[in-house]
Design an enzyme around this catalytic site. Structure first.
Site, PDB file in Angstrom:
ATOM      1  N   GLY A  46      36.802 -70.038  47.874  1.00 23.71           N
ATOM      2  CA  GLY A  46      37.806 -70.927  48.467  1.00 23.71           C
ATOM      3  C   GLY A  46      38.323 -70.324  49.763  1.00 23.71           C
ATOM      4  O   GLY A  46      38.292 -69.105  49.943  1.00 23.71           O
ATOM      5  N   GLN A  51      43.566 -68.971  56.923  1.00 23.75           N
ATOM      6  CA  GLN A  51      42.825 -67.708  56.805  1.00 23.75           C
ATOM      7  C   GLN A  51      41.864 -67.499  57.980  1.00 23.75           C
ATOM      8  O   GLN A  51      41.383 -66.386  58.193  1.00 23.75           O
ATOM      9  CB  GLN A  51      42.066 -67.639  55.477  1.00 23.75           C
ATOM     10  N   CYS A  99      41.205 -62.317  47.001  1.00 21.54           N
ATOM     11  CA  CYS A  99      41.455 -63.145  48.181  1.00 21.54           C
ATOM     12  C   CYS A  99      40.754 -62.516  49.374  1.00 21.54           C
ATOM     13  O   CYS A  99      40.831 -61.304  49.570  1.00 21.54           O
ATOM     14  CB  CYS A  99      42.965 -63.207  48.429  1.00 21.54           C
ATOM     15  N   LEU A 100      40.074 -63.355  50.177  1.00 21.81           N
ATOM     16  CA  LEU A 100      39.363 -62.822  51.343  1.00 21.81           C
ATOM     17  C   LEU A 100      40.325 -62.208  52.355  1.00 21.81           C
ATOM     18  O   LEU A 100      39.914 -61.386  53.170  1.00 21.81           O
ATOM     19  CB  LEU A 100      38.536 -63.939  52.001  1.00 21.81           C
ATOM     20  N   HIS A 141      45.708 -71.354  44.131  1.00 19.72           N
ATOM     21  CA  HIS A 141      45.661 -70.170  45.008  1.00 19.72           C
ATOM     22  C   HIS A 141      45.566 -70.601  46.478  1.00 19.72           C
ATOM     23  O   HIS A 141      46.307 -70.118  47.321  1.00 19.72           O
ATOM     24  CB  HIS A 141      44.448 -69.313  44.605  1.00 19.72           C
ATOM     25  N   GLU A 142      44.659 -71.553  46.767  1.00 15.52           N
ATOM     26  CA  GLU A 142      44.474 -71.985  48.163  1.00 15.52           C
ATOM     27  C   GLU A 142      45.698 -72.738  48.669  1.00 15.52           C
ATOM     28  O   GLU A 142      46.089 -72.603  49.824  1.00 15.52           O
ATOM     29  CB  GLU A 142      43.215 -72.856  48.300  1.00 15.52           C
ATOM     30  N   HIS A 145      48.382 -70.616  50.043  1.00 13.11           N
ATOM     31  CA  HIS A 145      48.180 -70.187  51.434  1.00 13.11           C
ATOM     32  C   HIS A 145      48.859 -71.145  52.411  1.00 13.11           C
ATOM     33  O   HIS A 145      49.323 -70.737  53.473  1.00 13.11           O
ATOM     34  CB  HIS A 145      46.683 -70.130  51.776  1.00 13.11           C
TER      35      HIS A 145
HETATM   36 ZN    ZN Z   1      43.302 -66.361  49.194  1.00 16.21          ZN
END
Ligand code: ZN
Length: 177
Positions: A46, A51, A99-100, A141-142, A145
């Site tokens: 995701g 991001q 998480c990236l 989660h997304e 953000h």
């Molecule tokens: Zn993340």
């Protein structure tokens, strides 16, 4: 399509609230295509637009789950524009999240097991669907953000500080390498 650089904590942009998309146009579709390419390359399941430094309420998800055990992952790209949670289960589930933007750090996070989400697709058409399992966790989660929230914010202070310390150590080691 292009791979865009992924920003990492403590970049302050990750703490901003993303603004709603007011029209789906070619520029937005290019952003979406780039987000998929960036996510697959990372690799991740995701990615939210912030991001890659774009404060718009857009996210892409692909769980890339194998169709059968041991099989090749099957791509199932999904895009969510202006997503809204309109209902959630009382039942909770725990997944180990990463998480990236918080590279190589993982921790258990508890969230509602299923959520009903309303969103627009890449043609601007509206959808509403109940999402369950890993997909429910991933979209929550997304969507965090979009509010400037990271998964580590769901941890106890002690646990969060441990994760951040580990992250600092590994990025220092990377810089020295
Ligand atoms: Zn993340």
């Amino acid at each position: 399509m292009a791979i865009r650089p992924i920003i990492e904590t403590p970049d302050p942009r990750l703490r901003t609230r993303s603004t709603p998309v007011d029209g789906v146009d070619d520029e937005l579709r290019t952003l979406i295509d780039d987000m998929f390419e960036t996510m697959y390359d990372a690799p991740g399941i995701g990615l939210a637009a912030i991001q890659v430094g774009v404060p718009k309420r857009v996210l892409v998800i692909d769980l890339q789950e194998p169709a059968e055990e041991g099989g090749e992952p099957v791509r199932n790209p999904r895009v969510f524009i202006n997503p809204e949670i309109v209902g959630e289960s009382e039942a909770m589930s725990v997944y180990q999240e990463g998480c990236l933007s918080v590279p190589e750090q993982y921790a258990d996070v508890e969230r509602p097991e299923s959520v009903t989400v309303r969103w627009l697709d890449r043609d601007g058409a509206g959808h509403e669907e109940r999402l369950e399992g890993l997909l429910a966790t991933c979209i929550q989660h997304e969507m965090d953000h979009l509010e400037g929230v990271l998964f580590i914010d769901h941890l106890s202070r002690l646990k969060r500080e441990m994760v951040l310390k580990k992250l600092e150590k590994s990025s220092k080691a990377k810089r020295a390498a």
